[in-house]
Scaffold this motif. Sequence first.
Motif, PDB file in Angstrom:
ATOM      1  N   GLU A  57       0.852  -1.198   0.000  1.00  0.00           N
ATOM      2  CA  GLU A  57       0.000   0.000   0.000  1.00  0.00           C
ATOM      3  C   GLU A  57       0.883   1.242   0.000  1.00  0.00           C
ATOM      4  OE1 GLU A  57      -3.161   2.130   3.053  1.00  0.00           O
ATOM      5  OE2 GLU A  57      -3.068  -0.063   2.987  1.00  0.00           O
ATOM      6  N   LEU A  58       0.597   2.175  -0.907  1.00  0.00           N
ATOM      7  CA  LEU A  58       1.329   3.445  -0.982  1.00  0.00           C
ATOM      8  C   LEU A  58       0.310   4.534  -1.256  1.00  0.00           C
ATOM      9  CD1 LEU A  58       4.093   4.842  -0.933  1.00  0.00           C
ATOM     10  CD2 LEU A  58       4.256   4.440  -3.395  1.00  0.00           C
ATOM     11  N   ASN A  59       0.111   5.422  -0.285  1.00  0.00           N
ATOM     12  CA  ASN A  59      -0.992   6.375  -0.346  1.00  0.00           C
ATOM     13  C   ASN A  59      -0.582   7.802  -0.701  1.00  0.00           C
ATOM     14  OD1 ASN A  59      -2.737   4.287   0.520  1.00  0.00           O
ATOM     15  ND2 ASN A  59      -2.146   4.678   2.645  1.00  0.00           N
ATOM     16  N   VAL A  60       0.699   8.048  -0.950  1.00  0.00           N
ATOM     17  CA  VAL A  60       1.143   9.422  -1.193  1.00  0.00           C
ATOM     18  C   VAL A  60       2.088   9.484  -2.394  1.00  0.00           C
ATOM     19  CG1 VAL A  60       0.899  10.199   1.190  1.00  0.00           C
ATOM     20  CG2 VAL A  60       3.039   9.113   0.454  1.00  0.00           C
ATOM     21  N   LYS A  61       2.274  10.716  -2.871  1.00  0.00           N
ATOM     22  CA  LYS A  61       3.231  10.992  -3.948  1.00  0.00           C
ATOM     23  C   LYS A  61       3.923  12.316  -3.618  1.00  0.00           C
ATOM     24  CE  LYS A  61      -0.220  13.278  -6.868  1.00  0.00           C
ATOM     25  NZ  LYS A  61      -1.267  13.219  -5.827  1.00  0.00           N
ATOM     26  N   PRO A  62       5.054  12.609  -4.249  1.00  0.00           N
ATOM     27  CA  PRO A  62       5.752  13.866  -3.959  1.00  0.00           C
ATOM     28  C   PRO A  62       4.843  15.073  -4.162  1.00  0.00           C
ATOM     29  CG  PRO A  62       7.165  12.410  -5.220  1.00  0.00           C
ATOM     30  CD  PRO A  62       5.813  11.757  -5.197  1.00  0.00           C
ATOM     31  N   GLY A  63       4.908  15.981  -3.191  1.00  0.00           N
ATOM     32  CA  GLY A  63       4.092  17.193  -3.254  1.00  0.00           C
ATOM     33  C   GLY A  63       2.834  17.127  -2.427  1.00  0.00           C
ATOM     34  N   ASP A  64       2.428  15.917  -2.003  1.00  0.00           N
ATOM     35  CA  ASP A  64       1.205  15.785  -1.202  1.00  0.00           C
ATOM     36  C   ASP A  64       1.399  16.403   0.181  1.00  0.00           C
ATOM     37  OD1 ASP A  64      -0.041  14.509  -3.244  1.00  0.00           O
ATOM     38  OD2 ASP A  64       0.012  12.508  -2.370  1.00  0.00           O
ATOM     39  N   VAL A  65       0.350  17.037   0.673  1.00  0.00           N
ATOM     40  CA  VAL A  65       0.333  17.560   2.046  1.00  0.00           C
ATOM     41  C   VAL A  65      -0.406  16.552   2.910  1.00  0.00           C
ATOM     42  CG1 VAL A  65      -0.462  19.420   3.545  1.00  0.00           C
ATOM     43  CG2 VAL A  65       0.395  19.947   1.258  1.00  0.00           C
ATOM     44  N   VAL A  66       0.194  16.151   4.019  1.00  0.00           N
ATOM     45  CA  VAL A  66      -0.382  15.106   4.859  1.00  0.00           C
ATOM     46  C   VAL A  66      -0.580  15.620   6.278  1.00  0.00           C
ATOM     47  CG1 VAL A  66       0.642  13.280   3.480  1.00  0.00           C
ATOM     48  CG2 VAL A  66       1.886  14.163   5.457  1.00  0.00           C
ATOM     49  N   ALA A  67      -1.525  15.006   6.967  1.00  0.00           N
ATOM     50  CA  ALA A  67      -1.796  15.337   8.365  1.00  0.00           C
ATOM     51  C   ALA A  67      -1.069  14.354   9.268  1.00  0.00           C
ATOM     52  CB  ALA A  67      -3.296  15.285   8.634  1.00  0.00           C
ATOM     53  N   ALA A  68      -0.804  14.774  10.487  1.00  0.00           N
ATOM     54  CA  ALA A  68      -0.142  13.900  11.452  1.00  0.00           C
ATOM     55  C   ALA A  68      -0.999  12.667  11.707  1.00  0.00           C
ATOM     56  CB  ALA A  68       0.102  14.648  12.749  1.00  0.00           C
ATOM     57  N   GLY A  69      -0.371  11.487  11.698  1.00  0.00           N
ATOM     58  CA  GLY A  69      -1.072  10.238  11.950  1.00  0.00           C
ATOM     59  C   GLY A  69      -1.631   9.564  10.707  1.00  0.00           C
ATOM     60  N   MET A  70      -1.555  10.200   9.572  1.00  0.00           N
ATOM     61  CA  MET A  70      -2.078   9.604   8.342  1.00  0.00           C
ATOM     62  C   MET A  70      -1.220   8.407   7.930  1.00  0.00           C
ATOM     63  SD  MET A  70      -2.471  11.427   4.608  1.00  0.00           S
ATOM     64  CE  MET A  70      -2.727  10.448   3.126  1.00  0.00           C
ATOM     65  N   VAL A  71      -1.887   7.321   7.506  1.00  0.00           N
ATOM     66  CA  VAL A  71      -1.168   6.140   7.028  1.00  0.00           C
ATOM     67  C   VAL A  71      -0.627   6.437   5.640  1.00  0.00           C
ATOM     68  CG1 VAL A  71      -1.347   3.729   6.372  1.00  0.00           C
ATOM     69  CG2 VAL A  71      -2.532   4.546   8.410  1.00  0.00           C
ATOM     70  N   LEU A  72       0.693   6.321   5.489  1.00  0.00           N
ATOM     71  CA  LEU A  72       1.338   6.650   4.228  1.00  0.00           C
ATOM     72  C   LEU A  72       1.631   5.414   3.383  1.00  0.00           C
ATOM     73  CD1 LEU A  72       3.912   9.289   5.570  1.00  0.00           C
ATOM     74  CD2 LEU A  72       1.519   9.631   4.894  1.00  0.00           C
TER      75      LEU A  72
END
Length: 352
Positions: free
Chosen positions: A72-87
């Motif tokens: 599982e990969l939920n992000v890409k470069p440039g994404d803004v994420v919140a603390a605790g989010m599964v990446l």
Amino acid sequence: MKVWWLAGGAAVLAVAVVVGVLLTGDEKVAPAKVSTTKVTRGSVSTTVSASGTVQAQQSRTLGFTSSGMLTELNVKPGDVVAAGMVLARIDATAAQESVDAAEESVDSAEDALDRAETAQASATSTPSVSPSASRAPGGGQNPGTGNQNSVQNASDNLLNAQQRLNNAKLTLTQANAKLAGTVITAPLAGKILAVNGTVGSAAGSSVITLAGTGDVVVKAQFTEAEVAHLKVGQVARITLPDNASAKYDGKVIQIDPAGTVSNRLVRYAALIAFDKVPDTLLYGQSATVAVVTASVDGVLSVPSTAVRGGVVVVRVNGRDEERKVATGLRGDVNTEITSGLAEGDEILTAGR
């Protein structure tokens, strides 16, 4: 006839020159345009400006505690994420099996401890014989000695059972940590700078690079003369190229003690942090900073161009008169007046 024509032409030319001189003499030179302004009360400040780039003050490399297949990969470069989010996640089958086995070991050890505690309680509750009767008639061992051995054995068994439980719990803690290590979560709010890997590939300790939202700074270069006026904590205004009219508040958080030489010019790097990071901020983009190196508030001031050698021209009842003044901080635009003028006085700023 030719001589007469020449003489007549000369006469006409002479008249034209005389008329031209007379007309020119009647013209008046226009006076220089006079500009005036009022003495006001407000703020005076000096700044030093420099250009730089937006960058992460500190980036974090995130990964798994052990290698495995990326599921599982939920992000890409440039994404803004919140603390605790599964990446991201890797296959957790083996890690989960280890947790299950460790939990069974803990259950078994707890049962063994319960039995050991019951045995010790039974052994210690058996009445003992007085020491004076420790030897039976004929030299045999007194039954009381056997009871003491039973108590000792029960105590040893209890200690072993407790140690077994402690070891089982430690193994379970380690197994749970390994299971938790199959998931990458954002330790803080921020922006993804880089991703290393794709679903279905092997992944390990370096998968995602994250920069915290609060870690964004502008790294700007100042000259020797400018850095002499810089201090940590000074207020700054930051301008970004995509919106030159917007000014973002910030402050100086670090000044490099050593400079770098470029084209025989020594420059010193300083880090300016945003008070509030813009949502549209891009890492690596250029920025301009203006650091306030000195300021005074609530003071009388006039445009700096109006002060020449400690003298200001004041207009009183339509007449202009020179007046000596005492000055304080000479700012980028205005100069502080400490004495010699009053708020509302009209002064000349140009055309003197």
